[in-house]
Design an enzyme around this catalytic site. Sequence first.
Site, PDB file in Angstrom:
ATOM      1  N   HIS A  14       0.819  -1.212   0.000  1.00 52.86           N
ATOM      2  CA  HIS A  14       0.000   0.000   0.000  1.00 52.86           C
ATOM      3  C   HIS A  14       0.849   1.257   0.000  1.00 52.86           C
ATOM      4  O   HIS A  14       1.972   1.286   0.478  1.00 52.86           O
ATOM      5  CB  HIS A  14      -0.896   0.027   1.257  1.00 52.86           C
ATOM      6  CG  HIS A  14      -1.787  -1.165   1.371  1.00 52.86           C
ATOM      7  ND1 HIS A  14      -2.290  -1.615   2.575  1.00 52.86           N
ATOM      8  CD2 HIS A  14      -2.247  -2.034   0.452  1.00 52.86           C
ATOM      9  CE1 HIS A  14      -3.015  -2.687   2.386  1.00 52.86           C
ATOM     10  NE2 HIS A  14      -3.012  -2.970   1.099  1.00 52.86           N
ATOM     11  N   LYS A  41       6.772   5.969   7.203  1.00 50.12           N
ATOM     12  CA  LYS A  41       6.462   5.020   8.274  1.00 50.12           C
ATOM     13  C   LYS A  41       7.707   4.232   8.684  1.00 50.12           C
ATOM     14  O   LYS A  41       8.580   3.953   7.861  1.00 50.12           O
ATOM     15  CB  LYS A  41       5.333   4.071   7.871  1.00 50.12           C
ATOM     16  CG  LYS A  41       5.496   3.384   6.549  1.00 50.12           C
ATOM     17  CD  LYS A  41       4.242   2.630   6.137  1.00 50.12           C
ATOM     18  CE  LYS A  41       3.199   3.538   5.557  1.00 50.12           C
ATOM     19  NZ  LYS A  41       2.124   2.804   4.830  1.00 50.12           N
ATOM     20  N   TYR A  66       3.652   0.166  13.716  1.00 46.05           N
ATOM     21  CA  TYR A  66       3.864   1.222  12.731  1.00 46.05           C
ATOM     22  C   TYR A  66       3.947   2.565  13.439  1.00 46.05           C
ATOM     23  O   TYR A  66       3.027   2.937  14.177  1.00 46.05           O
ATOM     24  CB  TYR A  66       2.662   1.334  11.788  1.00 46.05           C
ATOM     25  CG  TYR A  66       2.441   0.208  10.820  1.00 46.05           C
ATOM     26  CD1 TYR A  66       1.635  -0.874  11.156  1.00 46.05           C
ATOM     27  CD2 TYR A  66       2.997   0.251   9.552  1.00 46.05           C
ATOM     28  CE1 TYR A  66       1.390  -1.894  10.263  1.00 46.05           C
ATOM     29  CE2 TYR A  66       2.744  -0.772   8.643  1.00 46.05           C
ATOM     30  CZ  TYR A  66       1.943  -1.835   9.003  1.00 46.05           C
ATOM     31  OH  TYR A  66       1.694  -2.842   8.109  1.00 46.05           O
ATOM     32  N   ARG A 125      -9.107  -7.242  -1.278  1.00 47.70           N
ATOM     33  CA  ARG A 125      -8.605  -5.993  -1.860  1.00 47.70           C
ATOM     34  C   ARG A 125      -7.161  -6.159  -2.305  1.00 47.70           C
ATOM     35  O   ARG A 125      -6.792  -5.763  -3.414  1.00 47.70           O
ATOM     36  CB  ARG A 125      -8.713  -4.868  -0.815  1.00 47.70           C
ATOM     37  CG  ARG A 125      -8.164  -3.549  -1.283  1.00 47.70           C
ATOM     38  CD  ARG A 125      -8.178  -2.472  -0.205  1.00 47.70           C
ATOM     39  NE  ARG A 125      -7.228  -2.771   0.879  1.00 47.70           N
ATOM     40  CZ  ARG A 125      -6.774  -1.843   1.731  1.00 47.70           C
ATOM     41  NH1 ARG A 125      -7.174  -0.594   1.633  1.00 47.70           N
ATOM     42  NH2 ARG A 125      -5.929  -2.173   2.699  1.00 47.70           N
ATOM     43  N   ASP A 126      -6.335  -6.757  -1.464  1.00 44.02           N
ATOM     44  CA  ASP A 126      -4.918  -6.907  -1.812  1.00 44.02           C
ATOM     45  C   ASP A 126      -4.727  -7.946  -2.904  1.00 44.02           C
ATOM     46  O   ASP A 126      -3.813  -7.843  -3.717  1.00 44.02           O
ATOM     47  CB  ASP A 126      -4.107  -7.259  -0.564  1.00 44.02           C
ATOM     48  CG  ASP A 126      -3.944  -6.052   0.371  1.00 44.02           C
ATOM     49  OD1 ASP A 126      -3.548  -6.265   1.536  1.00 44.02           O
ATOM     50  OD2 ASP A 126      -4.193  -4.914  -0.078  1.00 44.02           O
TER      51      ASP A 126
HETATM   52  C1  LIG Z   1      -3.989   1.515   8.003  1.00 41.95           C
HETATM   53  C2  LIG Z   1      -5.059   1.857   9.014  1.00 41.95           C
HETATM   54  C3  LIG Z   1      -6.229   1.120   9.093  1.00 41.95           C
HETATM   55  N1  LIG Z   1      -7.179   1.447  10.019  1.00 41.95           N
HETATM   56  C4  LIG Z   1      -8.391   0.622  10.083  1.00 41.95           C
HETATM   57  C5  LIG Z   1      -9.183   0.582   8.793  1.00 41.95           C
HETATM   58  C6  LIG Z   1      -9.785  -0.806   8.789  1.00 41.95           C
HETATM   59  O1  LIG Z   1     -10.992  -0.813   9.520  1.00 41.95           O
HETATM   60  C7  LIG Z   1      -8.760  -1.648   9.549  1.00 41.95           C
HETATM   61  C8  LIG Z   1      -7.856  -2.431   8.624  1.00 41.95           C
HETATM   62  O2  LIG Z   1      -7.380  -1.529   7.647  1.00 41.95           O
HETATM   63  P1  LIG Z   1      -6.563  -2.090   6.374  1.00 41.95           P
HETATM   64  O3  LIG Z   1      -7.257  -3.326   5.851  1.00 41.95           O
HETATM   65  O4  LIG Z   1      -6.335  -0.917   5.457  1.00 41.95           O
HETATM   66  O5  LIG Z   1      -5.191  -2.532   7.082  1.00 41.95           O
HETATM   67  P2  LIG Z   1      -3.891  -3.073   6.320  1.00 41.95           P
HETATM   68  O6  LIG Z   1      -4.284  -3.854   5.120  1.00 41.95           O
HETATM   69  O7  LIG Z   1      -3.070  -3.708   7.357  1.00 41.95           O
HETATM   70  O8  LIG Z   1      -3.203  -1.725   5.816  1.00 41.95           O
HETATM   71  C9  LIG Z   1      -1.874  -1.423   6.159  1.00 41.95           C
HETATM   72  O9  LIG Z   1      -1.066  -2.370   5.509  1.00 41.95           O
HETATM   73  C10 LIG Z   1       0.077  -1.943   4.797  1.00 41.95           C
HETATM   74  C11 LIG Z   1       1.065  -3.074   4.812  1.00 41.95           C
HETATM   75  C12 LIG Z   1       0.659  -0.661   5.252  1.00 41.95           C
HETATM   76  O10 LIG Z   1       1.864  -0.420   5.159  1.00 41.95           O
HETATM   77  C13 LIG Z   1      -0.236   0.384   5.780  1.00 41.95           C
HETATM   78  O11 LIG Z   1       0.178   0.724   7.102  1.00 41.95           O
HETATM   79  C14 LIG Z   1      -1.646   0.030   5.792  1.00 41.95           C
HETATM   80  O12 LIG Z   1      -2.158   0.290   4.496  1.00 41.95           O
HETATM   81  O13 LIG Z   1      -7.989  -0.718  10.330  1.00 41.95           O
HETATM   82  C15 LIG Z   1      -7.023   2.496  10.891  1.00 41.95           C
HETATM   83  O14 LIG Z   1      -7.916   2.764  11.718  1.00 41.95           O
HETATM   84  N2  LIG Z   1      -5.876   3.235  10.840  1.00 41.95           N
HETATM   85  C16 LIG Z   1      -4.880   2.965   9.925  1.00 41.95           C
HETATM   86  O15 LIG Z   1      -3.848   3.680   9.905  1.00 41.95           O
END
Ligand SMILES: Cc1cn([C@H]2C[C@H](O)[C@@H](COP(=O)(O)OP(=O)(O)O[C@H]3O[C@H](C)C(=O)[C@H](O)[C@H]3O)O2)c(=O)[nH]c1=O
Length: 175
Positions: free
Chosen positions: A62, A72, A132, A167-168
Amino acid sequence: MILRPTAIAGVVEVLAEPVADARGRFIRTWCADEFAAAGLDFRPHQVSISENRARHTLRGLHFQVAPAEERKLIRCLRGAVFDVAVDLRPDSPSYRCWVGVELTAAQHNALFVPHGCAHGFLSLTEDAWLEYLIDAPYRPGTARGLRWNDPAFGIAWPAAPAVISDRDRDWPDHG
Ligand SMILES: Cc1cn([C@H]2C[C@H](O)[C@@H](COP(=O)(O)OP(=O)(O)O[C@H]3O[C@H](C)C(=O)[C@H](O)[C@H]3O)O2)c(=O)[nH]c1=O
């Protein structure tokens, strides 16, 4: 701490320098002055934790679009991950190149990812937890992604993901 450059400008591995004594160890994990001395203008704004149950869980890759771009600092609090950054800066000599670093809780090493780079990881153990430190507030809807096996980047992951979000899994090719 020792800040070790990688093949991508601005992507830096941060190596711990534990201070040990009879009680155990003390490890500094971030210092504004030490980062600034290495040319890294990084002031955390928020800190988050990513808990990953299964081995070979893949998150990412991402990046955030302007004006929500994030720098980060990622470290492993439990277990181990293969952590990857991809250079998306068209004017960079390492444009579309990637670097991968094994982050482990035991080593306390970390990876600093600047603006203009995508980040993702593959867990190498069960119960791999990442911390992070991010220098911007979270802004939903500003994340974009690269697919882990996009041939445009040729990332040599140690294994294919066993767990990955839809999504990924479905990010489009970058051609
Ligand atoms: C990133 C983030 C997410 N969230 C909430 C939103 C969703 O309800 C839940 C999971 O979010 P997401 O699926 O976007 O999480 P990851 O797929 O782990 O995303 C991260 O994964 C890759 C590897 C990264 O480097 C970034 O830090 C970030 O994009 O946490 C938050 O509340 N705050 C945040 O900063």
